[in-house]
Design an enzyme around this catalytic site. Structure first.
Site, PDB file in Angstrom:
ATOM      1  N   TRP A 165     -42.949 -75.873  22.773  1.00  0.00           N
ATOM      2  CA  TRP A 165     -41.622 -76.479  22.588  1.00  0.00           C
ATOM      3  C   TRP A 165     -40.814 -75.728  21.541  1.00  0.00           C
ATOM      4  O   TRP A 165     -39.611 -75.499  21.715  1.00  0.00           O
ATOM      5  CB  TRP A 165     -41.740 -77.972  22.263  1.00  0.00           C
ATOM      6  CG  TRP A 165     -42.295 -78.688  23.446  1.00  0.00           C
ATOM      7  CD1 TRP A 165     -43.543 -79.214  23.578  1.00  0.00           C
ATOM      8  CD2 TRP A 165     -41.643 -78.884  24.714  1.00  0.00           C
ATOM      9  NE1 TRP A 165     -43.709 -79.726  24.843  1.00  0.00           N
ATOM     10  CE2 TRP A 165     -42.577 -79.549  25.554  1.00  0.00           C
ATOM     11  CE3 TRP A 165     -40.386 -78.571  25.214  1.00  0.00           C
ATOM     12  CZ2 TRP A 165     -42.267 -79.902  26.871  1.00  0.00           C
ATOM     13  CZ3 TRP A 165     -40.080 -78.915  26.537  1.00  0.00           C
ATOM     14  CH2 TRP A 165     -41.013 -79.577  27.341  1.00  0.00           C
ATOM     15  N   ASP A 180     -37.783 -80.739  15.263  1.00  0.00           N
ATOM     16  CA  ASP A 180     -37.983 -81.428  16.535  1.00  0.00           C
ATOM     17  C   ASP A 180     -39.186 -82.348  16.340  1.00  0.00           C
ATOM     18  O   ASP A 180     -40.328 -81.905  16.265  1.00  0.00           O
ATOM     19  CB  ASP A 180     -38.255 -80.402  17.641  1.00  0.00           C
ATOM     20  CG  ASP A 180     -38.607 -81.062  18.971  1.00  0.00           C
ATOM     21  OD1 ASP A 180     -38.653 -82.306  19.047  1.00  0.00           O
ATOM     22  OD2 ASP A 180     -38.862 -80.323  19.943  1.00  0.00           O
ATOM     23  N   LYS A 223     -41.747 -90.770  24.011  1.00  0.00           N
ATOM     24  CA  LYS A 223     -43.150 -90.755  23.572  1.00  0.00           C
ATOM     25  C   LYS A 223     -43.426 -91.972  22.668  1.00  0.00           C
ATOM     26  O   LYS A 223     -44.172 -92.850  23.028  1.00  0.00           O
ATOM     27  CB  LYS A 223     -43.486 -89.457  22.837  1.00  0.00           C
ATOM     28  CG  LYS A 223     -43.573 -88.266  23.776  1.00  0.00           C
ATOM     29  CD  LYS A 223     -42.516 -87.287  23.430  1.00  0.00           C
ATOM     30  CE  LYS A 223     -42.517 -85.984  24.183  1.00  0.00           C
ATOM     31  NZ  LYS A 223     -42.947 -85.896  25.539  1.00  0.00           N
TER      32      LYS A 223
HETATM   33  N1  PMP Z   1     -39.843 -81.171  22.197  1.00  0.00           N
HETATM   34  C1  PMP Z   1     -41.076 -81.685  22.296  1.00  0.00           C
HETATM   35  C2  PMP Z   1     -41.986 -81.615  21.113  1.00  0.00           C
HETATM   36  C3  PMP Z   1     -41.478 -82.289  23.496  1.00  0.00           C
HETATM   37  O1  PMP Z   1     -42.706 -82.801  23.594  1.00  0.00           O
HETATM   38  C4  PMP Z   1     -40.584 -82.342  24.581  1.00  0.00           C
HETATM   39  C5  PMP Z   1     -40.934 -83.031  25.886  1.00  0.00           C
HETATM   40  N2  PMP Z   1     -42.220 -83.204  26.191  1.00  0.00           N
HETATM   41  C6  PMP Z   1     -39.326 -81.775  24.432  1.00  0.00           C
HETATM   42  C7  PMP Z   1     -38.985 -81.203  23.225  1.00  0.00           C
HETATM   43  C8  PMP Z   1     -38.327 -81.785  25.553  1.00  0.00           C
HETATM   44  O2  PMP Z   1     -37.860 -83.064  25.724  1.00  0.00           O
HETATM   45  P1  PMP Z   1     -36.910 -83.477  26.936  1.00  0.00           P
HETATM   46  O3  PMP Z   1     -37.708 -83.346  28.193  1.00  0.00           O
HETATM   47  O4  PMP Z   1     -36.552 -84.881  26.594  1.00  0.00           O
HETATM   48  O5  PMP Z   1     -35.741 -82.557  26.916  1.00  0.00           O
END
Ligand code: PMP
Length: 364
Positions: A106, A175, A199
């Site tokens: 991520w 994040d 989450k």
């Molecule tokens: N950052 C992290 C740490 C994630 O776990 C995720 C999704 N699993 C995201 C960003 C992306 O999130 P989204 O699908 O809501 O854009």
């Protein structure tokens, strides 16, 4: 052990399990929210009841995290993924550079998005070790004059987590999608925190942004309105139609966490829960291999592998047959990922640990 209403133990990485108490409340409100005569899904976002829902959700999140007064709390759309682009678009000006600390998939995505906007410095990159560790922040060569430093507190796919709040000279952007409200954090160390809801906070569809006032002032004068944090802040997250239902659900989850000891209570439970599974991994080292090194182990996403693909497939099949659902690891790590966010019950972790022992004994 059975869950109420024959629910499975849902180890999904998100969207994921929600507290049964919260689902019951939502069910109660579904057709007629508190006597208003309609559901939250059907209400105008400009109506008094929804304004109250939004204000209460914000107040409760502030209380949970101890958000200081010089921060705005925003409820936006576009997922955490939009924040990967929105942050650099708003804060990475010409002639500046942003530091990225990348400890998983991520963080890498966030870094790639920022590269489309301006100059970046990959201050730490864990790719060479397949993201199985996190560095000590004070050993990373950071640029004190960076526009900002970006990192991911918990990497959902690799299962590595920073267990304390870093101190940086440049504004710190985090994040926190997969560990927000799972433990206490010192918000004052961050210029901005963002997190998708799906989450620890509620259903998908809303992204929380906690942003310090001085950072807001750095948004360029000419910014696309929908990407402009200032505009969202000025309009109290109502610049456009907010994701009303998701915000309402987050509000119920915030109240639930507050009722159960706040983020300190959540942290205690999360430590216990994750320990049960890590102990089982460590107890059968010939059979299970944890992906993350010990000090970087996530309390939210426990990642481990089995000796081979056949055993992994058998593990998943047998687990599902005993109502242990959603354990397949991401393809980049392989093996198993047990996502055990705040709402995941302790008895689900006990059930998984027991299943792991039995499986390892049978196949060793
Ligand atoms: N950052 C992290 C740490 C994630 O776990 C995720 C999704 N699993 C995201 C960003 C992306 O999130 P989204 O699908 O809501 O854009």
């Amino acid at each position: 052990m059975n869950q109420p209403f024959d629910r499975v133990f849902n180890f999904s990485a998100g969207p994921c399990t929600l507290p049964v108490e919260v689902l019951e409340e939502a069910k109660e409100d579904l057709l007629n929210y508190k006597g208003v005569g309609m559901s939250v899904m059907e209400m105008s976002h400009r109506s008094k009841p929804f304004e109250a829902i939004l204000a209460q959700a914000e107040a409760d999140l502030r209380k949970l995290l101890g958000v200081p007064n010089n921060y705005k709390v925003l409820f936006l759309q576009g997922g955490a993924s939009l924040q990967f682009s929105m942050a650099p678009l708003c804060f990475l000006g010409a002639g500046q550079s942003a530091d990225y600390v990348v400890t998983g998939a991520w963080g890498e995505k966030a870094y790639e998005a920022a590269n489309l906007v301006g100059a970046t410095n990959l201050a730490y990159d864990g790719k060479g070790i397949n993201y199985n560790d996190v560095p000590k922040f004070d050993t990373i060569p950071l640029n004190p004059n960076a526009a900002y430093v970006h990192f991911t507190s918990n990497e959902t796919i690799h299962g590595v987590q920073f267990h304390s709040d870093p101190t940086t000279e440049a504004p710190l952007i985090c994040d926190m999608s997969s560990d927000i409200i799972s433990r206490p954090v010192d918000v004052s160390k961050y210029a901005m925190i963002y997190a998708g809801a799906q989450k620890n906070m509620g259903p998908a569809g809303v992204t929380v942004v906690i942003i310090r006032d001085d950072l807001l002032e750095k948004v360029p004068a000419k910014m696309h309105p929908i990407l402009d944090y200032r505009l969202h802040a000025k309009n109290g997250s109502m610049y456009n139609t907010p994701p009303c239902w998701s915000i309402y659900m987050c509000g119920l989850v915030y109240k639930y966490i507050l009722r159960h000891g706040g983020v300190a209570g959540a942290q205690e439970r999360n430590l216990w829960k994750s320990k049960l599974i890590y102990q089982t991994i460590d107890g059968a080292p010939e059979f299970f291999k944890g992906h993350a090194v010990h000090h970087a182990r996530s309390t939210m996403n426990v990642t481990f592998t089995l000796p081979n693909d056949e055993l992994t497939a058998a593990f998943l099949k047998e687990a599902e047959a005993t109502h242990l659902d959603g354990l397949k690891g991401h393809r980049s790590v392989g093996g198993i990922r047990a996502s055990i966010y705040n709402a995941f019950p302790l008895d689900g972790c006990q059930a998984l640990a027991k299943f792991m022992w039995e499986f390892a004994t049978k196949h060793a």
